[in-house]
Design an enzyme around this catalytic site. Structure first.
Site, PDB file in Angstrom:
ATOM      1  N   LYS A 182       0.835  -1.213   0.000  1.00  0.00           N
ATOM      2  CA  LYS A 182       0.000   0.000   0.000  1.00  0.00           C
ATOM      3  C   LYS A 182       0.864   1.254   0.000  1.00  0.00           C
ATOM      4  O   LYS A 182       0.639   2.176  -0.802  1.00  0.00           O
ATOM      5  CB  LYS A 182      -0.930   0.004   1.222  1.00  0.00           C
ATOM      6  CG  LYS A 182      -1.883   1.196   1.248  1.00  0.00           C
ATOM      7  CD  LYS A 182      -2.807   1.145   2.462  1.00  0.00           C
ATOM      8  CE  LYS A 182      -2.065   1.522   3.727  1.00  0.00           C
ATOM      9  NZ  LYS A 182      -2.959   1.650   4.894  1.00  0.00           N
ATOM     10  N   ASP A 213      -6.518   1.396   0.761  1.00  0.00           N
ATOM     11  CA  ASP A 213      -6.608   1.563   2.213  1.00  0.00           C
ATOM     12  C   ASP A 213      -8.011   1.177   2.654  1.00  0.00           C
ATOM     13  O   ASP A 213      -8.786   0.603   1.886  1.00  0.00           O
ATOM     14  CB  ASP A 213      -6.268   3.005   2.612  1.00  0.00           C
ATOM     15  CG  ASP A 213      -7.304   4.008   2.116  1.00  0.00           C
ATOM     16  OD1 ASP A 213      -8.206   3.626   1.325  1.00  0.00           O
ATOM     17  OD2 ASP A 213      -7.230   5.183   2.521  1.00  0.00           O
TER      18      ASP A 213
END
Length: 210
Positions: free
Chosen positions: A120, A138
């Site tokens: 991420k 997210d």
């Protein structure tokens, strides 16, 4: 969800959010990297408060290494999990100094080799700093992918792969921030603000609020 509906969703979001960008305060790729590492399980607002004190004192890998662990912790102790984050930041800065000439690397493999940097975080850097068409999934994007019907998936990676495959090409660069900001301020977790949503009639969520 068909391609026409996806295109309309991103068209409307891009009109509603004309400047889709990160809300983490930074003036360099390195500052962005540190801010993103610190932002795990923390709010951007909380990170910005801490980095507003940290970056004027230390905003290069060597400067943070020079602070040492205790010194760094003093600046970020208001952020959740600050002790483990301080260790990761310090280790990352040492690697940047020793292996990358104090520069943030531009490849996913190199980024993910840095302590505290997972897929991420790497996607955030690749997209925001280096202009690559990546999407960092997210909690907001994972929620929207499933709730709206845009990219259903059981894991963040599932959602990411579907978004990469289905987001209209002209919106790929901004899709990451368009979805995050929409999820942060409109399609919130507990009570989505459906009445204020620009994609209300395109959304496939079955439990829309009045």
């Amino acid at each position: 969800m068909n391609a026409e509906k996806r295109h309309e969703i991103f068209r409307r979001l891009s009109e509603a959010i004309p400047e889709p960008k990160t809300e983490l305060t930074h003036t360099s790729t390195f500052e962005l990297l540190i801010a993103v590492i610190l932002s795990a399980q923390a709010t951007d607002k909380g990170v910005n408060i801490a980095t507003a004190k940290l970056f004027p004192v230390a905003n290069t890998p060597q400067a943070i290494v020079d602070l040492g662990l205790e010194g760094l912790e003093g600046y970020i102790k208001t952020i959740g999990l600050y002790r483990s984050k301080a260790k990761n930041v310090l280790a990352t800065c040492r690697m940047l100094v020793e292996q990358y000439n104090s520069e943030v690397p531009r490849t996913r493999e190199a980024l993910e080799s840095l302590p505290g940097v997972g897929r991420k975080t790497a996607n955030v850097i690749l997209n925001t700093a280096f202009g690559e068409a990546t999407i960092a999934v997210d909690t907001h994007i994972f929620r929207l992918g499933n709730r709206i019907g845009l990219a259903p998936g059981k894991t963040p990676l599932d959602v990411e792969k579907k978004l990469i495959k289905t987001v209209p090409r002209e919106y790929m660069q901004d899709a990451h921030h368009l979805l995050i900001l929409h999820g942060r301020y409109v399609c919130v977790a507990r009570k989505p603000k459906c009445a204020a949503c620009v994609i209300y009639d395109q959304c496939e969520y079955k439990e829309k609020t009045a």
